[in-house]
Design a protein around this motif. Sequence first.
Motif, short mmCIF file in Angstrom:
data_model
loop_
_atom_site.label_atom_id
_atom_site.label_comp_id
_atom_site.label_asym_id
_atom_site.label_seq_id
_atom_site.Cartn_x
_atom_site.Cartn_y
_atom_site.Cartn_z
N SER A 65 0.82 -1.18 0.15
CA SER A 65 -0.10 -0.04 -0.07
C SER A 65 0.81 1.34 0.08
O SER A 65 1.84 1.26 0.47
CB SER A 65 -0.84 0.12 1.23
N HIS A 66 0.33 2.37 -0.50
CA HIS A 66 0.78 3.61 -0.49
C HIS A 66 0.09 4.51 0.30
O HIS A 66 -1.23 4.69 0.16
CB HIS A 66 1.08 4.40 -1.82
N VAL A 120 -5.23 6.05 2.13
CA VAL A 120 -4.81 5.17 1.50
C VAL A 120 -4.98 5.32 -0.10
O VAL A 120 -5.85 5.80 -0.82
CB VAL A 120 -5.60 3.69 1.53
N ASP A 121 -3.37 5.85 -0.54
CA ASP A 121 -3.45 6.21 -2.03
C ASP A 121 -3.75 5.15 -3.07
O ASP A 121 -4.42 5.32 -3.85
CB ASP A 121 -1.97 6.81 -2.32
N ASN A 122 -3.23 3.94 -2.73
CA ASN A 122 -3.49 2.55 -3.30
C ASN A 122 -3.44 1.44 -2.51
O ASN A 122 -2.66 1.45 -1.65
CB ASN A 122 -2.85 2.67 -4.70
N GLN A 123 -4.08 0.63 -2.79
CA GLN A 123 -4.18 -0.73 -1.83
C GLN A 123 -4.39 -1.74 -2.97
O GLN A 123 -5.42 -2.20 -3.03
CB GLN A 123 -5.16 -0.68 -1.00
N PRO A 124 -3.11 -2.34 -3.49
CA PRO A 124 -3.30 -3.08 -4.63
C PRO A 124 -3.52 -4.50 -4.22
O PRO A 124 -3.49 -5.02 -3.06
CB PRO A 124 -1.74 -3.18 -5.19
N ASN A 125 -3.88 -5.23 -4.97
CA ASN A 125 -4.31 -6.73 -4.88
C ASN A 125 -2.96 -7.42 -4.44
O ASN A 125 -2.00 -7.20 -4.98
CB ASN A 125 -4.97 -7.34 -6.11
N ASP A 128 -0.61 -8.27 -7.38
CA ASP A 128 0.07 -7.15 -7.99
C ASP A 128 1.56 -7.20 -7.65
O ASP A 128 1.97 -7.51 -6.27
CB ASP A 128 -0.57 -5.69 -7.57
N GLU A 133 9.91 -0.63 -6.53
CA GLU A 133 9.02 0.83 -6.11
C GLU A 133 10.10 1.65 -5.15
O GLU A 133 10.04 2.76 -5.31
CB GLU A 133 8.10 0.39 -4.88
#
Length: 134
Positions: A65-66, A120-125, A128, A133
């Motif tokens: 997560s970011h 949460v800017d992004n919470q990938p699967n 992913d 990074e």
Amino acid sequence: MTIKITRKTGMMGYATKVKLFADGKEITKLSSGETYYLDIDKDTVELRVQQFTSKGKPITVKDHSHLTLQTNPMLNYLFIAMIVLIFMGALTSYFVTILALIPAIAALIVSLNNSFHIAVDNQPNKNDVLAGER
């Protein structure tokens, strides 16, 4: 496995660092604008922040997560309302200045329980791949 956490709190609380806790343990202190990479060995972790007695609500996030750590926008609005009432009171009457205590007290109550917000800017699967990074 890594979680990226960036502090973007603006002018509120700028002078001091914010403690970052993962699963109840302090892991670092973040300055304004600083980014921290949290390495974890499980799928999720519970994060929360604290600055003196001001706390943020805990949030559970997934790996990769970011996150962005922000000041609760309500505190900014209450601070602006307090300043406006103080200036209006200086130009009109002391009663208006006393009204400035209302947003000041409200800001104190909000800051004790929810002064920070972890967005949460992004919470990938889980599938992913975010190699490279850092």
